[in-house]
Design a protein around this motif. Structure first.
Motif, mmCIF file in Angstrom:
data_model
loop_
_atom_site.group_PDB
_atom_site.id
_atom_site.type_symbol
_atom_site.label_atom_id
_atom_site.label_comp_id
_atom_site.label_asym_id
_atom_site.label_seq_id
_atom_site.Cartn_x
_atom_site.Cartn_y
_atom_site.Cartn_z
ATOM 1 N N ALA A 47 -106.494 88.965 42.512
ATOM 2 C CA ALA A 47 -106.482 88.345 41.181
ATOM 3 C C ALA A 47 -105.151 88.548 40.468
ATOM 4 O O ALA A 47 -104.670 87.637 39.773
ATOM 5 C CB ALA A 47 -107.627 88.894 40.345
ATOM 6 N N ASP A 48 -104.550 89.694 40.609
ATOM 7 C CA ASP A 48 -103.282 89.953 39.922
ATOM 8 C C ASP A 48 -102.175 89.057 40.464
ATOM 9 O O ASP A 48 -101.379 88.489 39.695
ATOM 10 C CB ASP A 48 -102.890 91.422 40.074
ATOM 11 N N ARG A 49 -102.103 88.923 41.782
ATOM 12 C CA ARG A 49 -101.076 88.068 42.368
ATOM 13 C C ARG A 49 -101.293 86.610 41.985
ATOM 14 O O ARG A 49 -100.329 85.888 41.688
ATOM 15 C CB ARG A 49 -101.069 88.211 43.893
ATOM 16 N N MET A 50 -102.534 86.199 41.973
ATOM 17 C CA MET A 50 -102.807 84.797 41.637
ATOM 18 C C MET A 50 -102.507 84.511 40.174
ATOM 19 O O MET A 50 -102.028 83.424 39.830
ATOM 20 C CB MET A 50 -104.251 84.451 41.981
ATOM 21 N N ALA A 51 -102.764 85.466 39.316
ATOM 22 C CA ALA A 51 -102.463 85.271 37.897
ATOM 23 C C ALA A 51 -100.966 85.122 37.665
ATOM 24 O O ALA A 51 -100.540 84.473 36.697
ATOM 25 C CB ALA A 51 -103.023 86.427 37.082
ATOM 26 N N ALA A 52 -100.161 85.717 38.552
ATOM 27 C CA ALA A 52 -98.706 85.636 38.431
ATOM 28 C C ALA A 52 -98.121 84.452 39.193
ATOM 29 O O ALA A 52 -96.895 84.297 39.248
ATOM 30 C CB ALA A 52 -98.084 86.931 38.946
ATOM 31 N N THR A 53 -98.980 83.620 39.771
ATOM 32 C CA THR A 53 -98.542 82.484 40.578
ATOM 33 C C THR A 53 -98.664 81.201 39.767
ATOM 34 O O THR A 53 -99.711 80.903 39.200
ATOM 35 C CB THR A 53 -99.395 82.380 41.861
ATOM 36 N N ASP A 54 -97.587 80.438 39.714
ATOM 37 C CA ASP A 54 -97.584 79.192 38.954
ATOM 38 C C ASP A 54 -97.915 77.980 39.810
ATOM 39 O O ASP A 54 -98.372 76.955 39.299
ATOM 40 C CB ASP A 54 -96.216 78.995 38.291
ATOM 41 N N LEU A 55 -97.674 78.085 41.122
ATOM 42 C CA LEU A 55 -97.962 76.982 42.036
ATOM 43 C C LEU A 55 -98.366 77.546 43.382
ATOM 44 O O LEU A 55 -97.675 78.418 43.931
ATOM 45 C CB LEU A 55 -96.731 76.086 42.221
ATOM 46 N N VAL A 56 -99.481 77.064 43.916
ATOM 47 C CA VAL A 56 -99.851 77.319 45.307
ATOM 48 C C VAL A 56 -99.533 76.062 46.105
ATOM 49 O O VAL A 56 -100.029 74.974 45.778
ATOM 50 C CB VAL A 56 -101.342 77.667 45.447
ATOM 51 N N LEU A 57 -98.696 76.197 47.117
ATOM 52 C CA LEU A 57 -98.466 75.135 48.081
ATOM 53 C C LEU A 57 -99.208 75.527 49.344
ATOM 54 O O LEU A 57 -98.861 76.516 49.989
ATOM 55 C CB LEU A 57 -96.974 74.949 48.362
ATOM 56 N N SER A 66 -112.549 83.265 53.140
ATOM 57 C CA SER A 66 -113.699 84.054 52.713
ATOM 58 C C SER A 66 -114.201 83.563 51.359
ATOM 59 O O SER A 66 -113.451 82.944 50.585
ATOM 60 C CB SER A 66 -113.320 85.525 52.611
ATOM 61 N N PRO A 67 -115.463 83.838 51.030
ATOM 62 C CA PRO A 67 -115.957 83.481 49.693
ATOM 63 C C PRO A 67 -115.102 84.086 48.587
ATOM 64 O O PRO A 67 -114.887 83.458 47.546
ATOM 65 C CB PRO A 67 -117.385 84.028 49.690
ATOM 66 N N GLU A 68 -114.590 85.297 48.820
ATOM 67 C CA GLU A 68 -113.756 85.948 47.806
ATOM 68 C C GLU A 68 -112.434 85.206 47.630
ATOM 69 O O GLU A 68 -111.923 85.077 46.512
ATOM 70 C CB GLU A 68 -113.492 87.401 48.204
ATOM 71 N N ALA A 69 -111.882 84.713 48.742
ATOM 72 C CA ALA A 69 -110.626 83.967 48.654
ATOM 73 C C ALA A 69 -110.826 82.642 47.926
ATOM 74 O O ALA A 69 -110.026 82.271 47.062
ATOM 75 C CB ALA A 69 -110.059 83.726 50.052
ATOM 76 N N VAL A 70 -111.880 81.922 48.271
ATOM 77 C CA VAL A 70 -112.132 80.647 47.604
ATOM 78 C C VAL A 70 -112.384 80.855 46.124
ATOM 79 O O VAL A 70 -111.875 80.114 45.272
ATOM 80 C CB VAL A 70 -113.315 79.917 48.275
ATOM 81 N N ARG A 71 -113.157 81.875 45.801
ATOM 82 C CA ARG A 71 -113.425 82.173 44.391
ATOM 83 C C ARG A 71 -112.124 82.510 43.665
ATOM 84 O O ARG A 71 -111.891 82.071 42.528
ATOM 85 C CB ARG A 71 -114.406 83.338 44.275
ATOM 86 N N GLY A 72 -111.257 83.266 44.316
ATOM 87 C CA GLY A 72 -109.982 83.620 43.700
ATOM 88 C C GLY A 72 -109.106 82.409 43.455
ATOM 89 O O GLY A 72 -108.442 82.300 42.418
#
Length: 230
Positions: A47-57, A66-72
């Protein structure tokens, strides 16, 4: 202010996830992004890394998350992280996850083949001549403005989708005597989706390096990444 782009790549090697994403890393850096590359979608669960991410390519064809990854990923996009990709790397990912499919809004179903007497048993069996046609929205949207209808010879994606996507370009599958459908079928070829505070961009052209190097396809993807980014 520097933004962060997280490039997640892997899955089926036939879509060249490393070489394909490498084409766009210089553009992202030149556009002011710090670029981080990962080869496992499990990063989405951080969650911390994703919150600091502005774009996912993302370029991960098929594979699993995993369900946790999709939820994240869903939580991050809802909070404002952009999600962008092309072809099977985003529209044919994590088939077993309905939550992922809902997030993206369109799912690869098939790519029709050539005439039976032209089929040889390799990838080129599905390389068709087709046209990417701009919609009224596509003619004025910042991702596709100034781009006219254009022709490609590559896989022509048939996409299952919902009405929450904004379609910038379509492609039409014609009726052929060797296929079972009875009227032309239009599929979205380029679309966007707004999800919470975030944005999703998808281009179905992008099967191979030469397609990604097509001037129209490359321009659409570059603009789409910038549009999607926070």
């Amino acid at each position: 202010m520097t933004r962060t782009a997280l490039v997640v790549r892997g899955g089926w090697d036939g879509h060249h996830p490393v070489a394909a994403t490498e084409l766009f890393l210089p553009f992202l850096r030149e556009s002011g992004f710090d670029v981080i590359v990962e080869d496992d979608p499990q990063v989405y669960a951080d969650a911390d890394r994703m919150a600091a991410t502005d774009l996912v390519l993302q370029s991960v064809t098929m594979s699993e998350a995993s369900p946790e990854a999709v939820r994240g990923l869903r939580d991050a996009v809802t909070a404002g992280t952009g999600l962008a990709g092309w072809h099977g790397g985003i529209a044919d990912s994590f088939r077993a996850s309905s939550d992922y499919l809902q997030l993206v809004g369109g799912q690869f179903a098939t790519h029709p083949s050539k005439r039976p007497d032209e089929v040889h048993g390799d990838q080129s069996d599905n390389y068709l001549d087709y046209t990417v046609e701009m919609t009224d929205l596509g003619h004025r949207h910042e991702i596709t403005v100034g781009i006219e209808d254009f022709a490609l010879t590559t896989e022509q994606y048939w996409v299952l989708h919902d009405d929450l996507i904004d379609v910038l370009a379509t492609t039409t599958h014609p009726v052929q005597p060797y296929h079972p459908w009875h009227r032309p079928v239009a599929s979205p070829a380029v679309w966007t989706r707004e999800w919470g505070q975030g944005r999703v961009f998808v281009s179905t052209p992008g099967h191979s390096i030469d397609v990604l190097q097509d001037a129209n396809v490359r321009t659409i993807i570059e603009r789409g990444m910038l549009w999607a980014a926070r």
